[in-house]
Motif scaffolding. Structure first.
Motif, PDB file in Angstrom:
ATOM      1  N   ASP A 512       0.767  -1.169   0.116  1.00  0.00           N
ATOM      2  CA  ASP A 512       0.140   0.265  -0.036  1.00  0.00           C
ATOM      3  C   ASP A 512       0.960   1.102  -0.059  1.00  0.00           C
ATOM      4  OD1 ASP A 512       0.918  -0.047   2.639  1.00  0.00           O
ATOM      5  OD2 ASP A 512      -0.943   0.325   3.441  1.00  0.00           O
ATOM      6  N   ARG A 514       0.818   5.239   1.265  1.00  0.00           N
ATOM      7  CA  ARG A 514       0.533   6.010   2.084  1.00  0.00           C
ATOM      8  C   ARG A 514       0.820   7.616   1.980  1.00  0.00           C
ATOM      9  NH1 ARG A 514       2.201   2.251   7.078  1.00  0.00           N
ATOM     10  NH2 ARG A 514       1.707   0.406   6.251  1.00  0.00           N
ATOM     11  N   GLU A 521      -5.425  12.883   2.802  1.00  0.00           N
ATOM     12  CA  GLU A 521      -4.756  11.759   2.956  1.00  0.00           C
ATOM     13  C   GLU A 521      -5.315  10.618   2.141  1.00  0.00           C
ATOM     14  OE1 GLU A 521      -3.167   9.035   6.925  1.00  0.00           O
ATOM     15  OE2 GLU A 521      -4.301  10.745   7.117  1.00  0.00           O
ATOM     16  N   ARG A 523      -4.808   6.344   0.847  1.00  0.00           N
ATOM     17  CA  ARG A 523      -4.121   5.202   1.061  1.00  0.00           C
ATOM     18  C   ARG A 523      -4.722   3.895   0.238  1.00  0.00           C
ATOM     19  NH1 ARG A 523      -2.722   2.524   7.231  1.00  0.00           N
ATOM     20  NH2 ARG A 523      -1.249   0.781   6.421  1.00  0.00           N
TER      21      ARG A 523
END
Length: 834
Positions: A512, A514, A521, A523
């Protein structure tokens, strides 16, 4: 600013005698009494001159500031004298203050603690050693533990104090039981700890401890969790949007994280309840001596934080002994669990952890009467005492004082891991877990051996950007332990399907990204799982059966900050799970991948809003999920007519789940804690027989109101209100048989709703270095009757087509003989903490 002015400001900012703060220590002679004066010591250094150039020798006060009722020292305590002198306690709570001869009034102040005033008299040239204790401020949030009601990023987060996690009424002190009161979860029964997450069966929810999957989280019946409750530091609950590092479950995931061990002193606790006793102990090891020690004996030198620690915990039940006092019950129930962990630093960048834990549960008759032949000379052509070759007086009886239990669950884990701190803030994890699970019903037992290696890495690429990836594997060997002579011919196939000897492997790869920039934000991530099983075919025992399956789970979590009070969050993802039974049982899983994987495609969107000046937070989430190939079963299949084989009871179903989850939670800074959680949901299933109807696990309305209040330092009370509407069941109409009702009007009625009130009260006694907690926790204090399910109703139930016939006394409309209970579960105990 002169010291005298600073002292005056601190002195008047928050006077201890302020009537608006009833819980602060009053300014009175009894408050000055608790000063522990060790006594005057021989002066080891020349006393400095008194203030303003006085020729009179000053006195020295040295000591340590401790937390009341604990052995913990308090750092950064400002000690302000009335003549303007100010000192601050060191990291170990120690301080040294020089005062002129006479009586002085001191003010002690520290974040998270109540102000304390202290009067002390100092003589010229005197050297005093004292211990002062400070009380925690009830309105402070300095000490708290986090319970995440959803995912790691892009969703809401519910923060609770550590005390609140263990003091939610009805949980009996278990942090994992708090999940029952959060949005998205409904309880299977008020006295059972397992939950139904967003309309999926309990077996679709996974349980992890420090990243390792555990087969069962609670002891049998109404027992506590298999891990000591105060060993748990955080509980993460994911009803959806689970990060890609966790997988292999189609619905929710509950992850517990253990508390880091203390490295400054020995600490622990002992708890005693009417059903069991438990303990938890932290022992620091390898504590280096601080430099500069000139003592002749090394053990007298001050020491720094330990490089390692040992932790021991466990619980033992004496319920079986208590029940044995009532011989007419003929019940034997026992359980125990254990935890042992070693933590140690390996240099500056590595830390090693070895964690062993496990549990055992057994439930069955205390003794059993069995029929035995008078001798070992038995005709080989007979099957038992009913055979005509045996007369009634040939067979005898005897008492078996140690019969096989009805149920027995057991599991053990050894988790070894090394954590590494990489350059530029990166992290690495290298671990392997070994396990053994065993389940049994009467003489049939199944054993499972587990090897689970895991790797995980996180690398910062640039500020605000990290990439993570890892390998997650499980290798399991199953072996059945059963005498086929004790198994009926019609059960052999079912036994082979669930308990056949086989080898199962699962390999997961995940990665993943980030990414954070400004108020946004993201992810994104993906998880790939490959499954394979090799073993004997349940249908052709001489043939070797190989099945395999693969699941690809892309997921995206997002979060956007809108102003100072509003945050938006979204999640979308796919979740796969091997075919398992609907209720988690150790050693019984992976029914063969020829059935395919269970799948859930789910999306959610919501917001969180700070209200009442930050004293409360409102969160709301709207979710939609498409379920396919789920393994479900018939809760009400009690008819003697077909279906009566396991494959007919375990059904493959598809459906939808959707709803709105709302939570209003008070800020942890308030003396009053609690939340109001409401879930409006719907879960549908398309059954092979009966078509598309409401799921057997569906509950439309679920309401939880949790409220606790700290009356003072020594008194705490709380209550929990729970209400849910009933689950669907199938009622036969007119002359229908139960099977005809399943086909024509499946799940056409609902069980009655259930109201539950839980109550908790606690009294705390504080001593110099330890505390004693006495508590009463009552589940279902109003003894409300709970209807669990409906026994299959035939035409003789008295219901005619088109009429609403009244059920028999104690029955439910459409179900004259429901399975229901009226119960109350009190938990009384004590807990000592040092």
């Amino acid at each position: 600013m002169p010291a005298s002015i600073l002292a005056a400001v601190l002195w008047t900012a928050s006077p201890v005698s302020d009537a608006s703060r009833p819980d602060t220590v009053p300014e009175s002679p009894p408050e000055t009494a608790p000063v522990d004066v060790v006594g005057p010591l021989e002066r080891t250094e020349a006393a400095p001159a008194g203030p303003r150039g006085s020729e009179v020798s000053a006195g020295v006060v040295r000591g340590v500031v401790m937390r009341d009722g604990s052995g913990d020292s308090v750092a950064a305590v400002k000690i302000v004298a009335s003549d303007g002198r100010v000192v601050e306690s060191a990291t170990d709570g120690s301080f040294r203050l020089t005062l002129s001869p006479g009586t002085h009034e001191l003010l002690l102040r520290a974040d998270g603690f109540e102000d304390r005033r202290q009067t002390i008299t100092v003589q010229a040239g005197e050297d005093l050693v004292v211990t002062w204790r400070m009380r925690l401020d009830l309105d402070s949030d300095r000490f708290r533990t986090v319970v995440e009601s959803d995912r790691e990023v892009g969703v809401s987060r519910t923060e609770l104090r550590d005390e609140e996690i263990h003091e939610v009424p009805g949980t009996r002190g278990d942090p994992f039981r708090v999940i029952q009161s959060l949005p998205g979860a409904s309880q299977v029964a008020g006295f059972l700890p397992y939950v139904v997450v967003r309309g999926a069966a309990p077996g679709n929810t996974g349980y992890y401890l420090d990243g390792v999957r555990v087969p069962i989280l609670f002891h049998v019946a109404v027992g506590p969790s298999v891990i000591h409750p105060y060993f748990i530091d955080e509980v993460h609950f994911y009803p959806g949007g689970t990060p890609v590092r966790l997988g292999r479950f189609a619905s929710g995931i509950v992850e517990g994280r253990t508390k880091p061990p203390r490295r400054d002193r020995v600490s622990g606790e002992l708890d005693l309840r009417i059903t069991d006793a438990g303990m938890l102990l932290d022992i620091p090891i390898h504590r280096p001596v601080l430099p500069g020690c000139e003592s002749e004996r090394r053990r007298d030198c001050p020491r720094g934080p330990a490089k390692g620690a040992l932790t021991f915990g466990g619980r033992f039940s004496y319920t079986g002994w208590l029940l044995s006092q009532f011989k007419e019950l003929n019940i034997k129930l026992q359980f125990w669990d254990y935890q042992a962990r070693l933590d140690h630093d390996l240099g500056r960048r590595f830390r090693y952890t070895a964690f062993a834990y496990g549990s055992f549960d057994s439930m069955g008759p205390r003794e059993e009467i069995i029929q035995v032949p008078p001798s070992s000379e038995e005709p080989s052509s007979v099957d038992g005492p009913d055979d005509e070759e045996w007369s009634d007086d040939v067979w005898g009886t005897e008492v078996d004082t140690d019969p096989d239990p009805y149920l027995r669950f057991e599991f053990h884990r050894i988790d070894q891991r090394v954590r590494q701190r990489l350059r530029n803030g990166g992290r690495g994890l290298y671990m392997v877990a070994l396990g053994f699970d065993r389940s049994g019903a009467s003489t049939i037992k199944t054993n499972e051996w587990l090897v689970a290696p895991r790797l995980g890495f996180v690398w910062p690429l640039r500020p605000g950007v990290e990439i993570g990836m890892g390998l997650d594997q499980e290798f399991k060997v199953f072996k059945v332990d059963a005498d086929l002579d004790d198994v009926g011919a019609d059960q052999v196939e079912d036994l082979a399907l669930l308990l056949s000897s086989r080898f199962v492997s699962a390999t997961g790869l995940w990665s993943d990204l980030r990414w954070r920039k400004g108020l946004v934000e993201l992810r994104p991530g993906v998880r790939v799982d490959l499954f394979a099983q090799v073993g004997a075919s349940p249908y052709l025992p001489q043939a070797r059966n190989i099945t395999y399956a693969a699941g690809v789970d892309p997921r995206l979590l997002a979060r956007e900050q809108i102003g100072d009070r509003v945050t938006l969050r979204q999640a979308v993802g796919v979740y796969h799970q091997p075919p398992d039974v609907a209720v988690p049982v150790p050693g019984i899983e992976s029914l063969g991948f020829d059935r395919g994987l269970q799948r859930n495609m789910q999306a959610s969107a919501g917001y969180e809003l700070d209200i009442l000046g930050g004293q409360a937070r409102l969160t709301q989430d709207l979710y939609l999920g498409r379920l396919s190939n789920l393994q479900d079963f018939e809760l009400a299949t009690n008819s003697e007519d077909p279906p009566n084989e396991l494959e007919d009871v375990l059904t493959d179903v598809a459906g939808w789940t959707y709803g709105v989850e709302t939570m209003l939670k008070l800020s942890p800074k308030m003396r009053m804690f609690g939340w109001l959680a409401y879930t409006l949901s719907r879960a549908t299933r398309r059954f092979p027989v009966g078509g598309s109807v409401a799921s057997t696990w569906d509950q439309t309305h679920i309401l939880n109101a949790v409220l606790g209040y700290k009356l003072a330092h020594h008194y705490r009370i709380g209550g929990r209100l729970h209400f849910n509407t009933g689950r669907p069941f199938t009622a036969a109409v007119g002359e229908q048989t139960y099977l005809e009702a399943l086909a024509a009007n499946r799940n056409n009625r609902r069980l009655p709703g259930f109201f539950q009130f839980d109550l908790r009260a606690e009294r705390i006694f504080s001593f110099a270095k330890w505390q004693l907690h006495l508590f009463l926790d009552v589940t279902n204090a109003t003894m409300t009757r709970e209807t669990l399910f409906c026994v299959a109703a035939e035409a003789d139930a008295g219901l005619e087509p088109g009429t609403d016939a009244q059920p028999a006394p104690g029955g439910v409309d459409g179900c004259p003989t429901p399975a229901s209970l009226r119960y109350i579960i009190p938990a009384v105990g004590m807990r000592g903490v040092f």
